[in-house]
Design a protein around this motif. Sequence first.
Motif, PDB file in Angstrom:
ATOM      1  N   VAL A 248       0.830  -1.207   0.000  1.00  0.00           N
ATOM      2  CA  VAL A 248       0.000   0.000   0.000  1.00  0.00           C
ATOM      3  C   VAL A 248       0.864   1.257   0.000  1.00  0.00           C
ATOM      4  CG1 VAL A 248      -1.678   1.314   1.345  1.00  0.00           C
ATOM      5  CG2 VAL A 248      -1.967  -1.146   1.055  1.00  0.00           C
ATOM      6  N   ARG A 249       1.946   1.279   0.776  1.00  0.00           N
ATOM      7  CA  ARG A 249       2.828   2.445   0.792  1.00  0.00           C
ATOM      8  C   ARG A 249       3.439   2.671  -0.588  1.00  0.00           C
ATOM      9  NH1 ARG A 249       1.293   5.279   5.188  1.00  0.00           N
ATOM     10  NH2 ARG A 249       1.310   3.964   7.061  1.00  0.00           N
ATOM     11  N   THR A 250       3.730   1.593  -1.294  1.00  0.00           N
ATOM     12  CA  THR A 250       4.242   1.728  -2.662  1.00  0.00           C
ATOM     13  C   THR A 250       3.223   2.431  -3.545  1.00  0.00           C
ATOM     14  OG1 THR A 250       5.598  -0.273  -2.457  1.00  0.00           O
ATOM     15  CG2 THR A 250       5.031   0.442  -4.689  1.00  0.00           C
ATOM     16  N   VAL A 251       1.978   1.997  -3.470  1.00  0.00           N
ATOM     17  CA  VAL A 251       0.929   2.593  -4.304  1.00  0.00           C
ATOM     18  C   VAL A 251       0.753   4.073  -3.979  1.00  0.00           C
ATOM     19  CG1 VAL A 251      -1.539   2.573  -4.832  1.00  0.00           C
ATOM     20  CG2 VAL A 251      -0.291   0.418  -4.625  1.00  0.00           C
ATOM     21  N   ILE A 252       0.728   4.399  -2.693  1.00  0.00           N
ATOM     22  CA  ILE A 252       0.538   5.795  -2.299  1.00  0.00           C
ATOM     23  C   ILE A 252       1.635   6.668  -2.907  1.00  0.00           C
ATOM     24  CG2 ILE A 252       0.600   7.377  -0.330  1.00  0.00           C
ATOM     25  CD1 ILE A 252      -0.740   5.170   1.332  1.00  0.00           C
ATOM     26  N   GLN A 253       2.873   6.204  -2.846  1.00  0.00           N
ATOM     27  CA  GLN A 253       3.956   7.018  -3.386  1.00  0.00           C
ATOM     28  C   GLN A 253       3.881   7.116  -4.905  1.00  0.00           C
ATOM     29  OE1 GLN A 253       8.772   6.894  -3.040  1.00  0.00           O
ATOM     30  NE2 GLN A 253       7.584   7.018  -1.143  1.00  0.00           N
ATOM     31  N   VAL A 254       3.508   6.028  -5.579  1.00  0.00           N
ATOM     32  CA  VAL A 254       3.355   6.054  -7.038  1.00  0.00           C
ATOM     33  C   VAL A 254       2.326   7.108  -7.451  1.00  0.00           C
ATOM     34  CG1 VAL A 254       2.447   4.740  -9.011  1.00  0.00           C
ATOM     35  CG2 VAL A 254       4.103   3.685  -7.461  1.00  0.00           C
ATOM     36  N   ILE A 255       1.197   7.133  -6.776  1.00  0.00           N
ATOM     37  CA  ILE A 255       0.137   8.081  -7.133  1.00  0.00           C
ATOM     38  C   ILE A 255       0.541   9.506  -6.774  1.00  0.00           C
ATOM     39  CG2 ILE A 255      -2.270   8.721  -6.729  1.00  0.00           C
ATOM     40  CD1 ILE A 255      -1.782   6.097  -8.346  1.00  0.00           C
ATOM     41  N   GLN A 256       1.142   9.690  -5.617  1.00  0.00           N
ATOM     42  CA  GLN A 256       1.520  11.045  -5.201  1.00  0.00           C
ATOM     43  C   GLN A 256       2.627  11.631  -6.071  1.00  0.00           C
ATOM     44  OE1 GLN A 256       2.277  10.536  -0.976  1.00  0.00           O
ATOM     45  NE2 GLN A 256       0.128  10.948  -0.459  1.00  0.00           N
ATOM     46  N   LEU A 257       3.432  10.767  -6.697  1.00  0.00           N
ATOM     47  CA  LEU A 257       4.467  11.242  -7.626  1.00  0.00           C
ATOM     48  C   LEU A 257       3.909  11.512  -9.024  1.00  0.00           C
ATOM     49  CD1 LEU A 257       7.564   9.034  -6.703  1.00  0.00           C
ATOM     50  CD2 LEU A 257       7.272  11.494  -6.321  1.00  0.00           C
ATOM     51  N   GLY A 258       2.648  11.184  -9.246  1.00  0.00           N
ATOM     52  CA  GLY A 258       2.021  11.488 -10.530  1.00  0.00           C
ATOM     53  C   GLY A 258       2.346  10.507 -11.637  1.00  0.00           C
ATOM     54  N   VAL A 259       2.784   9.303 -11.299  1.00  0.00           N
ATOM     55  CA  VAL A 259       3.045   8.299 -12.333  1.00  0.00           C
ATOM     56  C   VAL A 259       1.704   7.907 -12.966  1.00  0.00           C
ATOM     57  CG1 VAL A 259       3.969   6.008 -12.826  1.00  0.00           C
ATOM     58  CG2 VAL A 259       5.038   7.438 -11.058  1.00  0.00           C
ATOM     59  N   PRO A 260       1.553   8.030 -14.299  1.00  0.00           N
ATOM     60  CA  PRO A 260       0.254   7.773 -14.936  1.00  0.00           C
ATOM     61  C   PRO A 260      -0.017   6.286 -15.149  1.00  0.00           C
ATOM     62  CG  PRO A 260       1.833   8.446 -16.597  1.00  0.00           C
ATOM     63  CD  PRO A 260       2.556   8.530 -15.270  1.00  0.00           C
ATOM     64  N   ILE A 261       0.041   5.522 -14.080  1.00  0.00           N
ATOM     65  CA  ILE A 261      -0.188   4.086 -14.164  1.00  0.00           C
ATOM     66  C   ILE A 261      -1.637   3.831 -14.569  1.00  0.00           C
ATOM     67  CG2 ILE A 261      -0.820   3.836 -11.715  1.00  0.00           C
ATOM     68  CD1 ILE A 261       0.930   1.262 -11.727  1.00  0.00           C
ATOM     69  N   ALA A 262      -1.857   2.812 -15.402  1.00  0.00           N
ATOM     70  CA  ALA A 262      -3.213   2.546 -15.894  1.00  0.00           C
ATOM     71  C   ALA A 262      -4.007   1.672 -14.940  1.00  0.00           C
ATOM     72  CB  ALA A 262      -3.144   1.880 -17.266  1.00  0.00           C
ATOM     73  N   ARG A 263      -3.346   0.682 -14.357  1.00  0.00           N
ATOM     74  CA  ARG A 263      -4.004  -0.211 -13.417  1.00  0.00           C
ATOM     75  C   ARG A 263      -3.029  -0.525 -12.297  1.00  0.00           C
ATOM     76  NH1 ARG A 263      -6.384  -5.110 -17.258  1.00  0.00           N
ATOM     77  NH2 ARG A 263      -8.376  -4.153 -17.805  1.00  0.00           N
ATOM     78  N   VAL A 264      -3.542  -0.601 -11.062  1.00  0.00           N
ATOM     79  CA  VAL A 264      -2.723  -1.102  -9.957  1.00  0.00           C
ATOM     80  C   VAL A 264      -3.667  -1.751  -8.950  1.00  0.00           C
ATOM     81  CG1 VAL A 264      -2.693   1.210  -8.883  1.00  0.00           C
ATOM     82  CG2 VAL A 264      -1.043  -0.547  -8.164  1.00  0.00           C
ATOM     83  N   GLU A 265      -3.582  -3.071  -8.896  1.00  0.00           N
ATOM     84  CA  GLU A 265      -4.487  -3.884  -8.090  1.00  0.00           C
ATOM     85  C   GLU A 265      -3.736  -4.516  -6.931  1.00  0.00           C
ATOM     86  OE1 GLU A 265      -8.080  -4.832  -8.835  1.00  0.00           O
ATOM     87  OE2 GLU A 265      -7.653  -2.826  -9.587  1.00  0.00           O
ATOM     88  N   LEU A 266      -4.307  -4.429  -5.755  1.00  0.00           N
ATOM     89  CA  LEU A 266      -3.779  -5.115  -4.580  1.00  0.00           C
ATOM     90  C   LEU A 266      -4.515  -6.437  -4.406  1.00  0.00           C
ATOM     91  CD1 LEU A 266      -2.165  -5.203  -1.866  1.00  0.00           C
ATOM     92  CD2 LEU A 266      -4.163  -4.105  -0.823  1.00  0.00           C
ATOM     93  N   ILE A 267      -3.752  -7.502  -4.151  1.00  0.00           N
ATOM     94  CA  ILE A 267      -4.324  -8.809  -3.840  1.00  0.00           C
ATOM     95  C   ILE A 267      -3.617  -9.315  -2.588  1.00  0.00           C
ATOM     96  CG2 ILE A 267      -4.860 -11.108  -4.722  1.00  0.00           C
ATOM     97  CD1 ILE A 267      -4.285 -10.084  -7.531  1.00  0.00           C
TER      98      ILE A 267
END
Length: 474
Positions: A248-267
């Motif tokens: 989850v911390r990885t995802v938060i940083q990816v989004i806050q840095l503005g990386v235009p990722i198309a999909r990011v799913e946690l399982i």
Amino acid sequence: MNAPTAVSHLVPEFHPRPVPQALIDALQSRFGAQCSTAAAVREQHGRDESSFEVPPPAAVVFAEKTQDVADAVALAAQYEVPVIPFGVGSSLEGHLLAVQGGISIDLGRMNKVLSINPEDLTVTVQAGVTRKQLNDEIRSTGLFFPIDPGADATLGGMSATRASGTNAVRYGTMRENVLGLEVVTASGEVIRTGTRAKKSSAGYDLTRLMVGSEGTLGVITEITLRLYPIPEAISAAICSFPSIEAAVRTVIQVIQLGVPIARVELIDHHTVRMVNAHSKLGLREEPMLLMEFHGSPAGVKEQAETVQEIANEFGGNAFEWATTPEERTRLWTARHNAYFAAIQSRPGCRAISTDTCVPISRLADCLLDSVKEADGSGIPYFLVGHVGDGNFHFGYLLDPNDPREREVAEDLNHKLVSRALNLGGTCTGEHGVGLHKMDFLVTEAGTGAVEMMRTIKRALDPKNIMNPGKIFSL
């Protein structure tokens, strides 16, 4: 913000209205074989993927064109009998259950792609077209429709529930991608909202009013949608983590840095284990992110490298890439089958599936406390999340014959949703309110806002025949 004081809707209220034989006779006269009162057909249209048990509708009308819908609604209005739209039955919160009796209108036969306008990046479809069907039919244009809730739902149902899904972090939800609608109102009148233009300042935004109304204001029969160019390059990757928090911390940083990722799913690791068994995969049974990158080859490479660097900082390992369409399809199919994998992991169980959405900065706070509660409950569960936009799903797997398990599962849901609301989130990010979240809508929106919704409902549906008993009570 105060949470509801009682566990929300352990059992839905069921107050059937009489369905006169005269209405059944009129429907059969008008529709012939398109109208069925057979028990098997009615039962099929009286259940969805929720865990609620409600008696089925009195009849099912299979609409083949808009006029069929208009005539069925007009007859129901004449007798003040409820009308419930039906797509493929994949809803999760009891949206299509006949809690006040009535008739079901099945729009599955209204499955034509009416017009494709590739130069404008738009398409108009009948409500029974499914998302997979649409993408199959427009593939030759070089365009695609990105909203992907997992199930192969109809676009009418997706509009009615304001669906989103795995691509929402980049492409938005149905709210952002529906340009116009054709709707049959509670009187049987056919109206149109919106146009193919990208924007408008003309009058009230009736399109947005209908998108997310869950069939309570009208029956959606046609939809005009935005399309997008198929990306030049697509790459998918999976990455395992030592803990859910690290993922989850990885995802938060990816989004806050503005990386235009198309999909990011946690399982989570429970779900990975279930998916492995169901789909015959060999994924590492640890918390995992399943990601996809869209763009030019150089852009995709840059995005992926950035995300991999961030993941490494949080202990992410075993980055595995899927660059061919077949590999990507296999991974995403496994993800989309997570619900069914979970159901099969406990034979005979039913799932209470719930979702919330919080601001990305509060995702870890909400998710980790909810995981701790679920782990301590003794109830098996699965966890998946479109975490790039703060949205995640718990599915509590319960023995339908054990009232205690249902009570525990509903208590977990109650705590989860209350936590999300207290963190500035919403009681549902994409499933909709249906029956299950009615109390929470009042908590989230406030009594004044819900009363305004009731005022709109009463004005547009004075006989309260359009999917009554959903979203709020009258």
